[in-house]
Motif scaffolding. Structure first.
Motif, short mmCIF file in Angstrom:
data_model
loop_
_atom_site.label_atom_id
_atom_site.label_comp_id
_atom_site.label_asym_id
_atom_site.label_seq_id
_atom_site.Cartn_x
_atom_site.Cartn_y
_atom_site.Cartn_z
N ALA A 1 17.37 -10.27 -5.83
CA ALA A 1 16.67 -9.86 -7.05
C ALA A 1 16.86 -10.85 -8.18
CB ALA A 1 17.14 -8.47 -7.47
N GLN B 1 21.56 -8.18 -1.27
CA GLN B 1 20.34 -7.58 -1.81
C GLN B 1 20.21 -7.80 -3.31
OE1 GLN B 1 17.93 -6.28 0.00
NE2 GLN B 1 19.04 -6.56 1.93
N SER B 2 21.35 -7.74 -3.99
CA SER B 2 21.34 -7.99 -5.43
C SER B 2 21.06 -9.44 -5.74
CB SER B 2 22.68 -7.58 -6.05
OG SER B 2 22.93 -6.20 -5.84
N TYR B 3 21.58 -10.33 -4.88
CA TYR B 3 21.32 -11.75 -5.09
C TYR B 3 19.82 -12.05 -5.00
CZ TYR B 3 26.35 -12.51 -4.43
OH TYR B 3 27.71 -12.48 -4.54
N ARG C 1 26.31 -7.48 -1.23
CA ARG C 1 25.87 -8.19 -2.43
C ARG C 1 24.54 -8.92 -2.27
NH1 ARG C 1 29.31 -7.21 -6.84
NH2 ARG C 1 29.70 -9.38 -7.46
#
Length: 479
Positions: free
Chosen positions: A74, A70-72, A68
């Motif tokens: 962004a 990497q999404s955070y 998760r």
């Protein structure tokens, strides 16, 4: 252009490289001074999952966090994070402008998020970084918190239903501190870039100028261009216009160069030594008259009875150089108004000068006439060497008509001025009329320490010739 030629070109055109270097360094320093300093503040977050103490659950939580994170990263520069920060800190910028100053990255195989904020005020950069980290933590935990279906009351209203905790938690491992030094501009980096850029620009301009410049720069290049032997290389002398007679200066490098030209000329044609030698050039201003005058002086200095004839009937300067009478000379002989011995003037014990005389309206016809051949033949019976100064080859046809009447010609080429095409054209013009080209003289060449021998006095002092002015004969050169 090979490496050796490139290095020689750099040495020859070093002012170009220096100017480019100064301009580039000046530009770099100006850019450094005019650029507003930018400071960078960093903070770091750790992403964890709320699990029990079971080992399997811990492993699953770790895998979940890495998937998760990497999404955070962004989410950090989004309006949902930046808008509350703008309101909280009362920043004079839009959420979008703030987002452009915020960057976030999540290193692979870690559960860390690095948040970087850039600002022109160091303290404000640190405040924004910490506020973004706090706001981002709240946003992520809110997004990850499970929702209850068909829930009417708000989670923040008193008496509302209890909302389950978020499965992830974010903690600050490294809060932002006020940066001490700006990250931009970087004076040392800018200076290095300016130096390298200036050197590259200077080298590029040198290569471009060398490619576009077709002038002859060395005596070796002159020989390769014409296929003719180089009989002499006369060094550039800034005092030559004021003191055209090199022999008067004694043992200077220029005087020694003419002595070397004399020696080379004497040994170049041993079996068939020419007696009537024409000195010419491709264009005006290459130093043909100066070469003819000093060659004649050098021959006379060596004990050779010499006659110098001014056949440049358009711009005669030989008589003026010696301070002799200009009105009577070659033209008065050619039209039958006087005999050669009547207008011949002395410029030393072994040097005689036949001035050009009055300027005629038809110099080309006079110089190509049979009478001109008779005059040269008469001089050859009286003197051991006859040096003929002529007009340049390319602008007028005077020299082309005179060349067949002589026994050899010297082609004077000025360093870094005459182009290769002009030299080849002049040589071809002489060859077409059957003129025997003895060789070339590379004039006004750049001097170097290897050519100067330091001082010629190490070989013994030679007395400089005495110059005296005779009322009727002009300036005399006594050996």
């Amino acid at each position: 252009m090979d490496l050796h030629g490139f290095l020689k070109a750099l040495a020859r055109r070093w002012p170009t490289v220096l100017v480019c270097l100064v301009l580039a360094v000046g530009t770099a320093l100006a850019a450094t001074n005019l650029t507003t300093p930018v400071y960078e503040a960093r903070t770091q977050l750790f992403v964890a999952t709320r699990t029990g103490e079971d080992t399997a659950q811990l492993s699953q939580g770790q895998t979940f966090s890495q998937a998760r994170v990497q999404s955070y990263a962004a989410i950090v520069p989004t309006r949902r994070v930046t808008e509350p920060v703008v309101r909280e800190l009362k920043l004079r910028m839009t959420p979008e402008e703030l987002a452009s100053r915020v960057t976030a990255e999540a290193p692979l195989d870690t559960v860390l998020i690095n948040i970087t904020v850039r600002d022109t005020v160091p303290s404000r950069a640190a405040k924004i970084a910490n506020a973004v980290a706090a706001g981002f933590t709240a946003v992520v935990e809110r997004l990850e918190r499970p929702t209850q279906l068909n829930r009417q009351p708000s989670a923040y209203e008193p008496g509302g239903p209890d909302v389950p905790d978020s499965p992830v938690s974010l903690g600050v491992t490294q809060p932002a501190v006020v940066p001490a030094d700006p990250v931009s501009p970087r004076p040392l980096l800018n200076l290095t870039a300016g130096v390298l850029g200036g050197l590259l620009l200077g080298a590029g301009l040198v290569v471009l100028r060398e490619t576009l410049d077709t002038t002859v720069k060395t005596s070796q290049a002159l020989s390769e261009c014409t296929g003719l032997p180089s009989l002499g290389s006369i060094p550039y002398d800034r005092n030559a216009p004021k003191q055209p007679l090199a022999a008067v200066t004694g043992n200077s490098g220029r005087a020694e160069a003419f002595r070397k030209l004399r020696t080379n000329l004497q040994f170049a044609q041993v079996d068939d030594r020419p007696q009537i030698i024409m000195v010419t050039s491709s264009l005006p201003g290459e130093g043909k008259t100066n070469t003819a005058v000093n060659l004649a002086l050098s021959l006379a200095e060596a004990g050779v009875s010499t006659c110098l004839v001014d056949c440049d009937l358009r711009r005669p300067t030989v008589a003026k150089t010696f301070g002799l009478v200009e009105d009577a000379g070659l033209t008065t002989v050619l039209i039958g108004q006087s005999r050669v011995e009547e207008v011949m003037q002395r410029a030393g014990s072994r040097l005689s000068v036949l001035a050009s005389g009055a300027t005629p309206p038809n110099p080309t016809e006079l110089l190509a006439s049979a009478r001109m051949g008779e005059v040269l033949g008469e001089l050859a019976t009286t003197y051991e060497a006859v040096i003929v100064d002529t007009a340049p080859l390319l602008p007028v046809a005077d020299t082309v008509g005179l060349a067949p009447l002589t026994q050899g010609s010297l082609l004077v080429v000025r360093a870094s001025k005459t182009s290769r095409d002009q030299v080849r054209t002049a040589a071809e013009a002489l060859e077409r009329v059957g003129s025997r080209i003895l060789g070339t003289v590379f004039n006004m060449a750049a001097t170097s320490q290897s050519d100067s021998y330091g001082s010629y006095t190490t070989y013994g002092e030679l007395p400089a010739p005495r110059v005296s002015v005779h009322p009727k004969e002009g300036a005399g050169l006594d050996s």
